[in-house]
Design a protein around this motif. Structure first.
Motif, PDB file in Angstrom:
ATOM      1  N   GLU A 120      29.934  49.466 106.272  1.00  0.00           N
ATOM      2  CA  GLU A 120      30.389  50.849 106.105  1.00  0.00           C
ATOM      3  C   GLU A 120      31.832  50.890 105.617  1.00  0.00           C
ATOM      4  OE1 GLU A 120      29.767  52.826 109.768  1.00  0.00           O
ATOM      5  OE2 GLU A 120      27.584  52.979 109.533  1.00  0.00           O
ATOM      6  N   GLU A 121      32.675  50.010 106.147  1.00  0.00           N
ATOM      7  CA  GLU A 121      34.070  49.963 105.709  1.00  0.00           C
ATOM      8  C   GLU A 121      34.169  49.548 104.242  1.00  0.00           C
ATOM      9  OE1 GLU A 121      36.020  47.373 108.396  1.00  0.00           O
ATOM     10  OE2 GLU A 121      35.912  48.757 110.113  1.00  0.00           O
ATOM     11  N   ASP A 122      33.354  48.546 103.856  1.00  0.00           N
ATOM     12  CA  ASP A 122      33.364  48.101 102.450  1.00  0.00           C
ATOM     13  C   ASP A 122      32.894  49.215 101.527  1.00  0.00           C
ATOM     14  OD1 ASP A 122      34.260  45.692 103.320  1.00  0.00           O
ATOM     15  OD2 ASP A 122      32.326  44.655 103.175  1.00  0.00           O
ATOM     16  N   LYS A 123      31.869  49.925 101.985  1.00  0.00           N
ATOM     17  CA  LYS A 123      31.336  51.027 101.165  1.00  0.00           C
ATOM     18  C   LYS A 123      32.385  52.126 100.984  1.00  0.00           C
ATOM     19  CE  LYS A 123      27.346  54.117 100.950  1.00  0.00           C
ATOM     20  NZ  LYS A 123      26.104  54.557 101.649  1.00  0.00           N
ATOM     21  N   ALA A 124      33.060  52.469 102.098  1.00  0.00           N
ATOM     22  CA  ALA A 124      34.103  53.503 102.009  1.00  0.00           C
ATOM     23  C   ALA A 124      35.252  53.046 101.121  1.00  0.00           C
ATOM     24  CB  ALA A 124      34.607  53.837 103.405  1.00  0.00           C
ATOM     25  N   GLU A 125      35.594  51.749 101.186  1.00  0.00           N
ATOM     26  CA  GLU A 125      36.684  51.224 100.349  1.00  0.00           C
ATOM     27  C   GLU A 125      36.324  51.287  98.874  1.00  0.00           C
ATOM     28  OE1 GLU A 125      40.399  49.642  99.509  1.00  0.00           O
ATOM     29  OE2 GLU A 125      39.593  50.506 101.353  1.00  0.00           O
ATOM     30  N   ARG A 126      35.084  50.955  98.548  1.00  0.00           N
ATOM     31  CA  ARG A 126      34.655  50.997  97.146  1.00  0.00           C
ATOM     32  C   ARG A 126      34.677  52.444  96.623  1.00  0.00           C
ATOM     33  NH1 ARG A 126      30.927  47.159  98.934  1.00  0.00           N
ATOM     34  NH2 ARG A 126      29.275  48.750  99.118  1.00  0.00           N
ATOM     35  N   ARG A 127      34.243  53.400  97.421  1.00  0.00           N
ATOM     36  CA  ARG A 127      34.257  54.801  97.011  1.00  0.00           C
ATOM     37  C   ARG A 127      35.702  55.268  96.790  1.00  0.00           C
ATOM     38  NH1 ARG A 127      29.483  57.639  97.703  1.00  0.00           N
ATOM     39  NH2 ARG A 127      30.634  59.593  97.857  1.00  0.00           N
ATOM     40  N   ARG A 128      36.592  54.765  97.657  1.00  0.00           N
ATOM     41  CA  ARG A 128      37.993  55.176  97.510  1.00  0.00           C
ATOM     42  C   ARG A 128      38.588  54.626  96.217  1.00  0.00           C
ATOM     43  NH1 ARG A 128      42.756  53.224  98.192  1.00  0.00           N
ATOM     44  NH2 ARG A 128      41.968  51.224  98.934  1.00  0.00           N
ATOM     45  N   LYS A 129      38.260  53.328  95.928  1.00  0.00           N
ATOM     46  CA  LYS A 129      38.786  52.735  94.705  1.00  0.00           C
ATOM     47  C   LYS A 129      38.234  53.408  93.456  1.00  0.00           C
ATOM     48  CE  LYS A 129      39.759  48.128  96.539  1.00  0.00           C
ATOM     49  NZ  LYS A 129      39.409  46.690  96.462  1.00  0.00           N
ATOM     50  N   LEU A 130      36.984  53.850  93.537  1.00  0.00           N
ATOM     51  CA  LEU A 130      36.357  54.524  92.397  1.00  0.00           C
ATOM     52  C   LEU A 130      36.774  55.987  92.299  1.00  0.00           C
ATOM     53  CD1 LEU A 130      32.776  53.003  92.621  1.00  0.00           C
ATOM     54  CD2 LEU A 130      34.536  52.461  90.934  1.00  0.00           C
ATOM     55  N   GLY A 131      37.548  56.448  93.253  1.00  0.00           N
ATOM     56  CA  GLY A 131      38.002  57.832  93.249  1.00  0.00           C
ATOM     57  C   GLY A 131      36.954  58.812  93.697  1.00  0.00           C
ATOM     58  N   LEU A 132      35.917  58.325  94.349  1.00  0.00           N
ATOM     59  CA  LEU A 132      34.855  59.204  94.826  1.00  0.00           C
ATOM     60  C   LEU A 132      35.254  59.802  96.171  1.00  0.00           C
ATOM     61  CD1 LEU A 132      31.770  56.972  93.973  1.00  0.00           C
ATOM     62  CD2 LEU A 132      32.613  58.959  92.687  1.00  0.00           C
ATOM     63  N   PRO A 133      34.754  61.014  96.459  1.00  0.00           N
ATOM     64  CA  PRO A 133      35.088  61.611  97.773  1.00  0.00           C
ATOM     65  C   PRO A 133      34.368  60.859  98.890  1.00  0.00           C
ATOM     66  CG  PRO A 133      33.467  62.956  96.629  1.00  0.00           C
ATOM     67  CD  PRO A 133      33.884  61.880  95.651  1.00  0.00           C
ATOM     68  N   PRO A 134      34.842  61.034 100.097  1.00  0.00           N
ATOM     69  CA  PRO A 134      34.131  60.383 101.215  1.00  0.00           C
ATOM     70  C   PRO A 134      32.697  60.857 101.299  1.00  0.00           C
ATOM     71  CG  PRO A 134      36.269  61.202 101.898  1.00  0.00           C
ATOM     72  CD  PRO A 134      36.047  61.752 100.520  1.00  0.00           C
ATOM     73  N   GLU A 135      31.868  60.020 101.871  1.00  0.00           N
ATOM     74  CA  GLU A 135      30.435  60.328 101.939  1.00  0.00           C
ATOM     75  C   GLU A 135      30.172  61.590 102.744  1.00  0.00           C
ATOM     76  OE1 GLU A 135      26.549  57.565 102.237  1.00  0.00           O
ATOM     77  OE2 GLU A 135      27.845  57.512 103.989  1.00  0.00           O
ATOM     78  N   ASP A 136      30.986  61.884 103.759  1.00  0.00           N
ATOM     79  CA  ASP A 136      30.802  63.055 104.613  1.00  0.00           C
ATOM     80  C   ASP A 136      32.136  63.794 104.680  1.00  0.00           C
ATOM     81  OD1 ASP A 136      29.593  63.618 108.034  1.00  0.00           O
ATOM     82  OD2 ASP A 136      29.852  64.966 106.335  1.00  0.00           O
ATOM     83  N   PRO A 137      32.451  64.612 103.668  1.00  0.00           N
ATOM     84  CA  PRO A 137      33.768  65.267 103.664  1.00  0.00           C
ATOM     85  C   PRO A 137      33.927  66.263 104.800  1.00  0.00           C
ATOM     86  CG  PRO A 137      32.353  66.096 101.898  1.00  0.00           C
ATOM     87  CD  PRO A 137      31.644  64.917 102.493  1.00  0.00           C
ATOM     88  N   ALA A 138      32.827  66.862 105.262  1.00  0.00           N
ATOM     89  CA  ALA A 138      32.927  67.844 106.351  1.00  0.00           C
ATOM     90  C   ALA A 138      33.431  67.171 107.622  1.00  0.00           C
ATOM     91  CB  ALA A 138      31.565  68.497 106.584  1.00  0.00           C
ATOM     92  N   ALA A 139      32.916  65.921 107.871  1.00  0.00           N
ATOM     93  CA  ALA A 139      33.351  65.207 109.076  1.00  0.00           C
ATOM     94  C   ALA A 139      34.805  64.790 108.950  1.00  0.00           C
ATOM     95  CB  ALA A 139      32.459  63.985 109.318  1.00  0.00           C
ATOM     96  N   ALA A 140      35.223  64.446 107.689  1.00  0.00           N
ATOM     97  CA  ALA A 140      36.603  64.003 107.512  1.00  0.00           C
ATOM     98  C   ALA A 140      37.582  65.155 107.614  1.00  0.00           C
ATOM     99  CB  ALA A 140      36.756  63.327 106.150  1.00  0.00           C
TER     100      ALA A 140
END
Length: 419
Positions: free
Chosen positions: A263-283
């Motif tokens: 999950e951490e790796d997935k979130a890091e890849r999304r961040r590097k790609l400039g994608l929003p977090p998978e669950d923006p409401a929770a964030a």
């Protein structure tokens, strides 16, 4: 010295009193008695308490019952006999002798000893059965010439007598009249059959009782063996359950770590790609900082020594994951050190390790985390860092057992130290 018994001159039997001598005379028609200083034996069977008056009687008792130990109480029972009745008879005899001119005393001294008369027909039958003439004559004489069965019974009871094969002798003028049997031959046969039947039933009852006792003992031993086996199986089952539970917990923790890492790796890849977090409401939850602030305000529980050991072993495995054989050798060597100290705490050679030892360096010292693990077990560097030493008073069995468990898990669990 006062006499301790009366001795029958015809058969040699020792009697304790005048009354016993009179009864013996009535039964056997023996009349030649003399005072003796030899006491009547009083052998008491230790097993059943039966008194025996002669060695022959004790031997027969041993043969019939198997009881072989007797206590000799002859000295306790021995006492001078009273001859009042005999003295009165002797007084009468003296008067008669005086009246007769003293002829009887002189004739009794010169009286001739002869073989007693017995039933010739019974004698021939006994000889035909294989008994010697002397033994057959003695048996018929002392059994009262009653019957063949009585003579054979007497031989069986007195077969160990030293003089059984000597011809008996009695005074010439002794009249040996055979007593009239109290039972007819048919009644004697019936009585003998009854006795044999009673003995057979008694033997069968004893055998059945012994068989029941053996069966009870066999059942008791069987129950004890089954109970011991059940307890052993129960203990083994508990041990296996505890081992499986520990392995499952370790696997669960490893899977959870892997999931978190993914999950951490997935979130890091999304961040590097400039994608929003998978669950923006929770964030974007406004209460998140408050929760985070509360969590940070809670006291942090320090890691236990067992957790520190586990983390140390994980670090060692991760740092050398390219050489699995070397890691396994290090774990086994550490387990040997821990086991030696736990089983031999008084042996200093197991509690002192030279750090410059080539074997130690190759197996443990050169690997990062090996020496740290030993220090968590209680070892300390001494003499300028030349040795690792564990003092006898600082040995903690609970810590050593935890170390052994962690090492066993690291060796046997394939998921150990995946992260």
């Amino acid at each position: 010295m006062a006499g301790l018994s009366l001795k029958c001159g015809d058969c040699g039997t020792l009697l304790r009193s005048v009354e016993e001598a009179q009864e013996h005379a009535e039964l056997t028609k023996h009349s030649n008695f003399s005072e003796s200083t030899e006491p009547v034996l009083n052998l008491i069977c230790i097993s059943c308490g039966k008194p025996c008056r002669s060695k022959t009687e004790s031997d027969l008792h041993t043969k019939r019952t198997g009881h072989g130990e007797f206590e000799d109480k002859t000295s306790e029972a021995a006492k001078p006999i009273s001859l009042e009745v005999q003295k009165e008879h002797k007084g009468d005899d003296v008067e008669m002798e005086e009246a007769g001119g003293g002829c009887s005393s002189s004739s009794s001294q010169n009286e001739e000893m002869v073989v007693p008369g017995v039933d010739q027909k019974l004698l021939e039958e006994l000889e035909g059965m294989g008994f010697s003439k002397e033994r057959a004559t003695r048996a018929l004489h002392y059994s009262g010439n009653i019957s063949l069965e009585a003579a054979v019974s007497w031989v069986v009871e007195h077969e160990s007598d030293a003089d059984i094969d000597q011809m008996p002798k009695v005074p010439l003028n002794t009249k040996t009249e055979a007593p009239m049997p109290s039972l007819t031959p048919e009644e004697m046969k019936m009585k003998a059959q009854e006795l044999r039947e009673r003995a057979r039933k008694k033997k069968e009852e004893e055998e059945k009782r012994m068989e029941r006792e053996k069966e009870k003992e066999r059942i008791r031993v069987g129950k004890e063996l089954l109970e011991a086996k059940r307890i052993e199986e129960e203990n083994e089952r508990k041990r296996l359950m505890a081992l499986r539970k520990a392995e499952k917990d370790e696997e669960r923790r490893a899977r959870e770590k892997i999931r978190q890492k993914l999950e951490e790796d997935k979130a890091e890849r999304r961040r590097k790609l400039g994608l929003p977090p998978e669950d923006p409401a929770a964030a974007a939850k406004p209460s998140a900082p408050v929760v985070e602030e509360k969590k940070s305000s809670l006291p942090v529980r320090p890691a236990s020594k067992t957790e520190q050991m586990r983390e140390c072993l994980r670090s060692l495995k991760q740092n050398h994951k390219g050489d699995k054989a070397k890691v396994k050798t290090a774990f086994n060597t550490l387990l040997t050190y821990v086991r030696n100290v736990a089983t031999n705490p008084n042996e200093e050679k197991f509690r002192k390790i030279r750090l410059s030892n080539a074997t130690f360096q190759a197996r443990v010292g050169a690997l990062k985390g090996g020496i740290e693990f030993l220090e968590l077990c209680g070892f300390e560097k001494i003499e300028g860092g030349e040795f690792l030493f564990l003092s006898r008073d600082k040995i903690d069995k609970e810590v050593l057992n935890s170390a052994g468990s962690e090492l066993n898990s690291a060796i046997n669990n394939p998921f150990f130290g995946v992260l």
